[in-house]
Design a protein around this motif. Sequence first.
Motif, PDB file in Angstrom:
ATOM      1  N   ARG A 117       0.394  -1.126  -0.041  1.00  0.00           N
ATOM      2  CA  ARG A 117       0.051  -0.179  -0.237  1.00  0.00           C
ATOM      3  C   ARG A 117       1.207   1.409  -0.011  1.00  0.00           C
ATOM      4  NH1 ARG A 117      -2.646  -2.481   4.244  1.00  0.00           N
ATOM      5  NH2 ARG A 117      -4.303  -3.979   3.784  1.00  0.00           N
ATOM      6  N   ASP A 118       1.982   1.424   0.722  1.00  0.00           N
ATOM      7  CA  ASP A 118       2.473   2.366   0.913  1.00  0.00           C
ATOM      8  C   ASP A 118       3.803   2.615  -0.987  1.00  0.00           C
ATOM      9  OD1 ASP A 118       1.834   3.150   3.601  1.00  0.00           O
ATOM     10  OD2 ASP A 118       2.806   1.039   4.325  1.00  0.00           O
ATOM     11  N   LEU A 119       3.533   1.283  -1.307  1.00  0.00           N
ATOM     12  CA  LEU A 119       4.418   1.771  -1.880  1.00  0.00           C
ATOM     13  C   LEU A 119       4.139   2.442  -3.198  1.00  0.00           C
ATOM     14  CD1 LEU A 119       6.223  -1.720  -2.514  1.00  0.00           C
ATOM     15  CD2 LEU A 119       7.292   0.529  -1.364  1.00  0.00           C
ATOM     16  N   ALA A 120       2.004   1.945  -3.569  1.00  0.00           N
ATOM     17  CA  ALA A 120       1.269   2.175  -4.467  1.00  0.00           C
ATOM     18  C   ALA A 120       1.043   4.026  -4.117  1.00  0.00           C
ATOM     19  CB  ALA A 120       0.358   2.052  -4.166  1.00  0.00           C
ATOM     20  N   ALA A 121       1.546   4.496  -2.771  1.00  0.00           N
ATOM     21  CA  ALA A 121       1.131   5.623  -2.321  1.00  0.00           C
ATOM     22  C   ALA A 121       2.164   6.951  -2.983  1.00  0.00           C
ATOM     23  CB  ALA A 121       1.144   5.405  -0.984  1.00  0.00           C
ATOM     24  N   ILE A 122       3.168   5.889  -3.118  1.00  0.00           N
ATOM     25  CA  ILE A 122       4.749   6.484  -3.660  1.00  0.00           C
ATOM     26  C   ILE A 122       4.100   6.559  -5.146  1.00  0.00           C
ATOM     27  CG2 ILE A 122       7.079   6.457  -4.470  1.00  0.00           C
ATOM     28  CD1 ILE A 122       7.069   4.920  -2.114  1.00  0.00           C
ATOM     29  N   THR A 123       3.933   5.613  -5.913  1.00  0.00           N
ATOM     30  CA  THR A 123       3.682   6.028  -7.307  1.00  0.00           C
ATOM     31  C   THR A 123       2.478   7.134  -7.499  1.00  0.00           C
ATOM     32  OG1 THR A 123       4.659   3.760  -7.838  1.00  0.00           O
ATOM     33  CG2 THR A 123       3.261   4.255  -8.937  1.00  0.00           C
ATOM     34  N   ARG A 124       0.154   6.601  -7.066  1.00  0.00           N
ATOM     35  CA  ARG A 124       0.265   7.442  -7.157  1.00  0.00           C
ATOM     36  C   ARG A 124       0.124   8.560  -6.407  1.00  0.00           C
ATOM     37  NH1 ARG A 124      -4.359   2.592  -5.542  1.00  0.00           N
ATOM     38  NH2 ARG A 124      -3.171   0.302  -7.793  1.00  0.00           N
ATOM     39  N   PHE A 125       0.638   8.982  -5.339  1.00  0.00           N
ATOM     40  CA  PHE A 125       0.179  10.370  -4.614  1.00  0.00           C
ATOM     41  C   PHE A 125       1.228  10.801  -4.519  1.00  0.00           C
ATOM     42  CE2 PHE A 125      -3.249   6.868  -3.396  1.00  0.00           C
ATOM     43  CZ  PHE A 125      -4.208   7.731  -4.496  1.00  0.00           C
ATOM     44  N   HIS A 126       2.698  10.028  -4.913  1.00  0.00           N
ATOM     45  CA  HIS A 126       3.968  11.023  -4.143  1.00  0.00           C
ATOM     46  C   HIS A 126       3.901  11.683  -2.659  1.00  0.00           C
ATOM     47  CE1 HIS A 126       4.418  11.925  -8.906  1.00  0.00           C
ATOM     48  NE2 HIS A 126       3.120  11.719  -8.860  1.00  0.00           N
TER      49      HIS A 126
END
Length: 523
Positions: free
Chosen positions: A122-131
């Motif tokens: 989830r935190d990796l996705a947050a980097i990609t999607r929401f910076h």
Amino acid sequence: MKKELQIQVSPEEAHFEDQLLEIAARELKLSSNRILHLNIKKRSIDARKRKVKINLLLEVYVDEKFNPQTRSKTNFQEVHNAESVIVIGAGPAGLFAALRLIELGLKPIIVERGKNVRERRRDLAAITRFHTVDPDSNYCFGEGGAGTYSDGKLYTRSKKRGDVNRILQLLIEHGADENIAIDAHPHIGTNKLPKLIANIRQTILEWGGEILFNTRVVDLLIKEKQITGVRTQNNDKIEARKVILATGHSARDIFELLYRKNIKIEAKPFALGVRVEHSQQLIDQIQYHCDARGDYLPAAAYSVVKQVKNRGVYSFCMCPGGVIAPCATAPGEVVTNGWSPSKRDQPSSNSGIVVELSLDDFKPYLAFGPLAGVEFQKQIEQTAWKLGGETQRVPAQRLIDFTQGKTSKNIPQTSYIPGTTSVELGEVLPPFIYKSLQEGFKLFGQSMRGYLTNDAVVHAPESRTSSPVRIPRDRNTLEHIEIKGLFPCGEGAGYAGGIISAAIDGEKCAEQVAIGLGVFVPE
């Protein structure tokens, strides 16, 4: 009887067992019906000539039936009530230290600042999607460490450091494909590593070890130069006579903690540069000398080293059929790395291209003492963040434009999902690194025809190649040279450079811990 046979065959012949059997029979001057089984023991690709060949070491069963033997499992011990050893960090060094401690009858308590391997996503996705970068859970921090979501390459040149095959067998025991024990450059793949890491966790817990996720160490408890335990961010104390420090190359807060406590650390040279992406088809054409690699060859990799004014410029962590990932560990910085899935089937390839640094390069940061290299890294990563738009968009430049110092009019879409911003990368990198890379890429283009193309894209920076700090330890006991019971370990301490070498170092530290506690360690 069993015979070993070394042969060189075409990729197609290597793929089909019946063809291999006929070739083995011909080489051994036997009737093929006398060969009852073949085992491939080692496999590598030879692409030096126009026709690509596969080197194989075969185990041939002649007039002897093959009886597959059940693989023996590691002899772990029940350690619920054994003496505890704190292991800080659940990367490869920490996990393999824990497994070895259990083998030796000691109880590991792993203290990991990040989340378990599933929740990290989830935190990796947050980097990609929401910076958005969580400083405790990202591509570097969390169960499995940096290698889990950044490729899982298992190749190492550090065979003198320890038993590589033992580490590979432990990985196989926990779910890795058995081919990693055969291939010259073994690779697991980011899509398969999480399950394997979860299996290792299950082993540690099943035999009595403990794992504390979301638990960051903020202090080392020391009395009269002897470690007594650690304090966590919740002000909890965990006591132990021995602590293995396996926090990885990006745990800057740990380096700062050691420095504040006047615990000896040293600045260490490392390498820094960029990550370049080409189409995989182009790299296949260059490396395999053909228009298409066909059905029987894997996505091609490359490894290249050049000298530019007495500095090494070289490829690092090359990812065929892979993706470039955002690997910052704190807000306000941009960092790149690369990974490949197990099939290496993405349309692009990428590689770090980095410049060798020396301690002299950190002279402008001497005020930071042994953290000079850390500050050098920080400045470049923070500059990249600002020029990228104060997001995780990465500053980028087309490759020929990079070599000519021209800002690219546009950047084609790359595998780096947060996106790119066209920047003349001389604004991101110090001049000596930028100029070394410009010349290095030109030399690469001379030896790899077609490599130097404006269809390729350079992303900056590639800055976390290895630790900028070494934590000195005794060569024999592996304890810190000043603090008894503290065992600096793995990449973060400056004693490893990848999954396998970190795992080996973790095991060696565990063995020295056991010896210090009076436990017999078989040779």
